[in-house]
Write a protein that holds these residues in place. Structure first.
Motif, PDB file in Angstrom:
ATOM      1  N   PHE A  54     -25.169 -15.747   0.821  1.00  0.00           N
ATOM      2  CA  PHE A  54     -25.105 -15.746   2.292  1.00  0.00           C
ATOM      3  C   PHE A  54     -23.805 -15.154   2.805  1.00  0.00           C
ATOM      4  CE2 PHE A  54     -27.994 -19.411   1.546  1.00  0.00           C
ATOM      5  CZ  PHE A  54     -29.130 -18.718   1.916  1.00  0.00           C
ATOM      6  N   GLU A  75     -32.439 -13.466  -1.328  1.00  0.00           N
ATOM      7  CA  GLU A  75     -33.818 -13.532  -1.816  1.00  0.00           C
ATOM      8  C   GLU A  75     -33.997 -12.893  -3.186  1.00  0.00           C
ATOM      9  OE1 GLU A  75     -32.866 -11.952   0.932  1.00  0.00           O
ATOM     10  OE2 GLU A  75     -33.906 -10.026   1.213  1.00  0.00           O
ATOM     11  N   PHE A  83     -29.594 -27.485   1.334  1.00  0.00           N
ATOM     12  CA  PHE A  83     -28.698 -27.504   2.487  1.00  0.00           C
ATOM     13  C   PHE A  83     -28.312 -28.923   2.868  1.00  0.00           C
ATOM     14  CE2 PHE A  83     -30.670 -23.453   2.559  1.00  0.00           C
ATOM     15  CZ  PHE A  83     -29.755 -22.595   3.142  1.00  0.00           C
ATOM     16  N   ALA A  87     -32.798 -28.548   6.128  1.00  0.00           N
ATOM     17  CA  ALA A  87     -33.341 -27.280   6.616  1.00  0.00           C
ATOM     18  C   ALA A  87     -34.810 -27.126   6.234  1.00  0.00           C
ATOM     19  CB  ALA A  87     -32.506 -26.092   6.126  1.00  0.00           C
ATOM     20  N   PHE A  89     -38.785 -26.682   6.922  1.00  0.00           N
ATOM     21  CA  PHE A  89     -39.474 -25.943   7.969  1.00  0.00           C
ATOM     22  C   PHE A  89     -40.333 -26.932   8.763  1.00  0.00           C
ATOM     23  CE2 PHE A  89     -39.376 -22.797   4.313  1.00  0.00           C
ATOM     24  CZ  PHE A  89     -38.141 -22.276   4.703  1.00  0.00           C
ATOM     25  N   HIS A  91     -42.590 -26.681  10.981  1.00  0.00           N
ATOM     26  CA  HIS A  91     -43.990 -26.377  11.281  1.00  0.00           C
ATOM     27  C   HIS A  91     -44.845 -26.353  10.021  1.00  0.00           C
ATOM     28  CE1 HIS A  91     -41.947 -22.775  10.189  1.00  0.00           C
ATOM     29  NE2 HIS A  91     -43.010 -22.012  10.263  1.00  0.00           N
ATOM     30  N   TYR A 100     -43.591 -22.979  -0.495  1.00  0.00           N
ATOM     31  CA  TYR A 100     -43.229 -21.732   0.180  1.00  0.00           C
ATOM     32  C   TYR A 100     -42.758 -20.644  -0.783  1.00  0.00           C
ATOM     33  CZ  TYR A 100     -41.313 -18.507   3.574  1.00  0.00           C
ATOM     34  OH  TYR A 100     -41.045 -17.379   4.306  1.00  0.00           O
TER      35      TYR A 100
ATOM     36  N   ASP B 161     -32.289 -24.799  14.311  1.00  0.00           N
ATOM     37  CA  ASP B 161     -31.484 -24.942  13.105  1.00  0.00           C
ATOM     38  C   ASP B 161     -31.509 -23.622  12.326  1.00  0.00           C
ATOM     39  OD1 ASP B 161     -30.221 -25.616  10.821  1.00  0.00           O
ATOM     40  OD2 ASP B 161     -31.668 -27.123  10.167  1.00  0.00           O
ATOM     41  N   SER B 163     -30.023 -22.747   9.788  1.00  0.00           N
ATOM     42  CA  SER B 163     -30.000 -22.810   8.322  1.00  0.00           C
ATOM     43  C   SER B 163     -31.423 -22.726   7.756  1.00  0.00           C
ATOM     44  CB  SER B 163     -29.276 -24.065   7.839  1.00  0.00           C
ATOM     45  OG  SER B 163     -29.927 -25.226   8.267  1.00  0.00           O
ATOM     46  N   MET B 164     -32.449 -22.974   8.622  1.00  0.00           N
ATOM     47  CA  MET B 164     -33.825 -22.772   8.160  1.00  0.00           C
ATOM     48  C   MET B 164     -34.061 -21.318   7.757  1.00  0.00           C
ATOM     49  SD  MET B 164     -36.273 -24.929  10.642  1.00  0.00           S
ATOM     50  CE  MET B 164     -35.669 -24.086  12.067  1.00  0.00           C
ATOM     51  N   GLU B 166     -31.809 -19.245   6.674  1.00  0.00           N
ATOM     52  CA  GLU B 166     -31.141 -19.021   5.393  1.00  0.00           C
ATOM     53  C   GLU B 166     -31.959 -19.636   4.264  1.00  0.00           C
ATOM     54  OE1 GLU B 166     -27.144 -20.501   5.799  1.00  0.00           O
ATOM     55  OE2 GLU B 166     -26.475 -18.564   6.572  1.00  0.00           O
ATOM     56  N   ALA B 167     -32.541 -20.807   4.535  1.00  0.00           N
ATOM     57  CA  ALA B 167     -33.358 -21.449   3.504  1.00  0.00           C
ATOM     58  C   ALA B 167     -34.513 -20.537   3.106  1.00  0.00           C
ATOM     59  CB  ALA B 167     -33.874 -22.794   4.006  1.00  0.00           C
ATOM     60  N   ALA B 168     -35.149 -19.917   4.094  1.00  0.00           N
ATOM     61  CA  ALA B 168     -36.275 -19.039   3.791  1.00  0.00           C
ATOM     62  C   ALA B 168     -35.825 -17.861   2.933  1.00  0.00           C
ATOM     63  CB  ALA B 168     -36.916 -18.528   5.079  1.00  0.00           C
ATOM     64  N   ARG B 169     -34.694 -17.256   3.306  1.00  0.00           N
ATOM     65  CA  ARG B 169     -34.165 -16.140   2.515  1.00  0.00           C
ATOM     66  C   ARG B 169     -33.879 -16.621   1.098  1.00  0.00           C
ATOM     67  NH1 ARG B 169     -31.501 -12.024   5.189  1.00  0.00           N
ATOM     68  NH2 ARG B 169     -31.338 -11.106   3.120  1.00  0.00           N
ATOM     69  N   ILE B 182     -41.141 -17.982   9.695  1.00  0.00           N
ATOM     70  CA  ILE B 182     -40.337 -19.096  10.206  1.00  0.00           C
ATOM     71  C   ILE B 182     -39.929 -18.872  11.664  1.00  0.00           C
ATOM     72  CG2 ILE B 182     -38.340 -20.573   9.752  1.00  0.00           C
ATOM     73  CD1 ILE B 182     -40.243 -20.337   7.344  1.00  0.00           C
TER      74      ILE B 182
END
Ligand SMILES: Nc1ncnc2c1ncn2[C@@H]1O[C@H](COP(=O)(O)OP(=O)(O)OP(=O)(O)O)[C@@H](O)[C@H]1O
Ligand SMILES: [Mg+2]
Lengths: 361, 262
Positions: A54, A75, A83, A87, A89, A91, A100, B161, B163-164, B166-169, B182
């Motif tokens: 990051f 990725e 985190f 963090a 998701f 939804h 995921y 948020d 950081s979600m 970043e979490a996905a990445r 997301i």
């Protein structure tokens, strides 16, 4: 080195004029649980985020299992991060959160099902797959976050204070669980925390950070018993620091003059006669004696100023001639008969103290 | 005891008076759009849909309605996308005071008098040599709508948020996938809500439209023209239609805004 999981080599990071990391080197071995421990703002998260992808280092390199990943986006790195606040998701339900990364990898439905089930079992949330993230307690949410990060079978799991929002009881329980999971999976974990107990409980090794640098790396015992400098000894647990001048060095033993008393301690490299140094002794290593004579080189005289009941022990504070307070943790029977104002001798075993150099005062 | 009762009465009357003051004109218009008498007179003689029919038969009114809907659509889509992207960009700025300043700057047009915006735009487009028309008007509407969209989106993103993402990445999603999986699903209700609000603002915008639309018509401009020639009862019908549309849009916008917060 073939068994290095993460190699951080000469990493520096600046944000504008502010330097967050200065020349950090750290190697994490395969299957190892390493904690980055330090006060708020010392650069722990920045270092972890550089490993995760990051942030990119201003200079220096990061390798994961021999591969240079310094400039790779997150990725495409074999690392996953848990985190601080999960963090998750919002939804997606718990199942979809965990699945995921597997869906992105285009795993078959069956294989994903099996993996998610395995992960839920691992974090002991078997029946919660259908819940939404808002229907979870804090501890459950962090477990799901852990399961989600582990599902994709990362080579290295990075954790940024994942338990800091939990209460003490739950945190202690999760510390043991996390440690057990790491052993079971034989995985490599890098764990960020500012809680020294947490680091001591879980880690194979601890890297102590201060102002953007790693100041000591070692096993919990190493760090507790042989802190490398005043900062570490102060940061990890409680300690007594007796500051003085080195009088002589002979046969591996240094003699210090502390408030007119000569104290001896095993010497360390870099000490020279006449240098200012400090002797660090843990309170639990100090005994209080009312005998007339001081044992040669391993005791000082003081007047009791405080007696504090701590439950499992009694903490006695005695003031030396120069005003320094030395603390001793005693068992009930050892403290019997002591009173504030008593003149006593504070003594310790020959191997108890550690000699520390540098950043005094 | 009686003193207390009397003061309650007075308070009640006062509330009623204010509500009447607020709603009477609207109610009158809605009412007269259904009455047979071509004059605005009491008592009501009979009810009819004739005014709606004659309004929708009038080609001028139809084209004005079409123009208004086109403008509303452009405002909704363009302001929704631009406002959301802008707010997102703002949130990613590291320096808080720079962010505050930019938010302030983006909201400012909301308090600049419409007359000033309308005239400035007209002059500006003349300098550029762009003939008056729908395009100029749409650009003007965007200026009116954007601050409100930015305001709505900021409120949503305050609690977003990041950081979600970043979490996905971290879990293997490319930036595009992260947006599709997301970001977009999470901000969609707010964006749509803001877009509906933009449509509502555009539908009854008059001042900027009047200065920039040239010889075309939007519903408010047309109605204004008709009023100058005397009160045509089909104006009541148009106003009622517009009212229904606006109330519907605002209600939808609010509902969407509420849902995401729960
Ligand atoms: N994106 C950024 N821009 C500017 N400065 C930053 C940025 N990220 C971190 N810093 C600064 O770098 C320093 C180290 O931050 P970092 O988050 O690594 O600390 P930390 O050890 O994780 O602290 P904490 O325990 O509070 O999480 C801090 O002084 C912080 O203000
Ligand atoms: Mg941090």
């Amino acid at each position: 080195m073939t068994n290095a999981a993460v190699e951080i080599m000469g990493v520096r990071k600046s944000f504008g004029s502010m330097t967050a990391l200065e020349d950090v080197d750290l190697t994490v071995a395969d299957n190892e649980f390493v904690s980055l421990l330090g006060a708020s703002g010392c650069g722990k998260s920045t270092l972890l985020r550089i490993v995760a992808g990051f942030e990119y280092p201003t200079s220096g390199k990061v390798r994961v299992y021999g591969e240079d990943v310094t400039t790779r986006p997150p990725e495409r790195r074999p690392t996953n991060l848990v985190f601080q606040r999960g963090a998750l998701f919002p939804h997606m339900n718990v199942y979809d959160n965990i699945a995921y990364s597997l869906k992105l990898k285009k795993w078959s439905k069956k294989r994903i099902d099996d993996k998610v089930e395995e992960m839920l079992a691992l974090v002991r949330l078997e029946h919660l797959g259908g819940r939404g993230p808002t229907e979870l307690s804090g501890g459950q949410a962090q477990r799901v976050a852990l399961a989600r990060a582990l599902a994709g079978e990362p080579k290295v799991l990075l954790l940024d204070e994942p338990m800091s929002a939990l209460d003490l009881k739950l945190r202690q329980q999760m510390q043991l669980e996390l440690r057990a999971i790491q052993r079971r999976l034989e995985a490599t974990f890098v764990f960020v925390t500012h809680d020294q107990t947490e680091a001591l409980v879980m880690s194979d090794r601890i890297a102590i950070m201060n102002r953007g640098r790693i100041v000591q790396v070692g096993t919990p015992q190493d760090i507790y018993r042989r802190p490398a400098n005043v900062f570490v000894s102060d940061f990890i647990g409680q300690t007594n620091l007796l500051r003085g001048t080195v009088q002589s060095i002979q046969g591996g033993v240094a003699t210090l003059d502390v408030v007119g008393t000569r104290l001896t301690v095993a010497t360390v490299t870099g000490v020279s006669v006449g240098a200012r140094a400090a002797l660090s002794i843990r309170p639990e290593a100090v005994r209080v004696s009312r005998q007339e004579s001081l044992p040669e080189g391993r005791g000082v005289e003081g007047r009791i100023s405080e007696i504090i009941y701590l439950g499992s022990s009694i903490r006695v504070g005695a003031v030396l001639a120069d005003g320094t307070t030395v603390w001793a943790d005693l068992r009930d029977e050892e403290a019997e008969g002591l009173a504030v104002g008593d003149l006593v001798k504070l003594v310790w075993a020959p191997a108890a103290p550690t000699l520390l150099l540098g950043d005094n005062e | 005891m009686t003193g207390k009762r009397r003061s309650q009465w007075i308070a009640g009357l006062f509330v009623l008076a204010v509500l009447t003051y607020l709603y009477a004109p609207i109610i009158v218009i809605v009412l007269f759009s259904f009455t047979t008498s071509p004059r605005l007179s009491m008592p009501i003689e009979g009810l009819t849909f004739d005014w709606y029919r004659s309004a929708l038969d009038n080609p001028l009114i139809l084209s004005a309605l079409t123009n208004s809907l086109v403008l509303a659509l452009i405002s909704a889509v363009a302001a929704g996308i631009m406002g959301a992207a802008f707010s997102f960009g703002l949130m990613r700025l590291k320096r808080p005071h720079v962010r505050e300043a930019l938010i302030g700057a983006s909201l400012l047009p909301a308090i600049v008098p419409l007359l000033v915006i309308g005239i400035s735009l007209a002059v500006f487009f003349r300098v550029l040599g762009m003939p008056q028309g729908l395009i100029n008007t749409a650009i003007g509407h965007l200026i009116v709508c954007l601050p409100f969209v930015v305001l709505t989106m900021n409120a949503r993103l305050e609690t977003f948020d990041f950081s979600m993402l970043e979490a996905a990445r971290d879990l293997g999603a490319t930036p595009v996938r992260t947006f599709l999986d997301i970001t977009f699903p999470l901000i969609r209700p707010s964006v749509v809500g803001a877009a509906l609000l933009a449509a509502a603002l555009s539908l009854d915008e008059f001042v900027i439209t009047w200065f920039n639309i040239g010889n075309q018509q939007s519903v408010p401009v047309l109605v204004w023209g008709m009023m100058r020639r005397g009160v045509d009862p089909s104006i009541n019908a148009i106003a009622t239609l517009l009212l229904t549309l606006l109330v519907g849009l605002v209600i939808c916008s609010n509902l969407l805004g509420r849902k995401k917060r729960s």
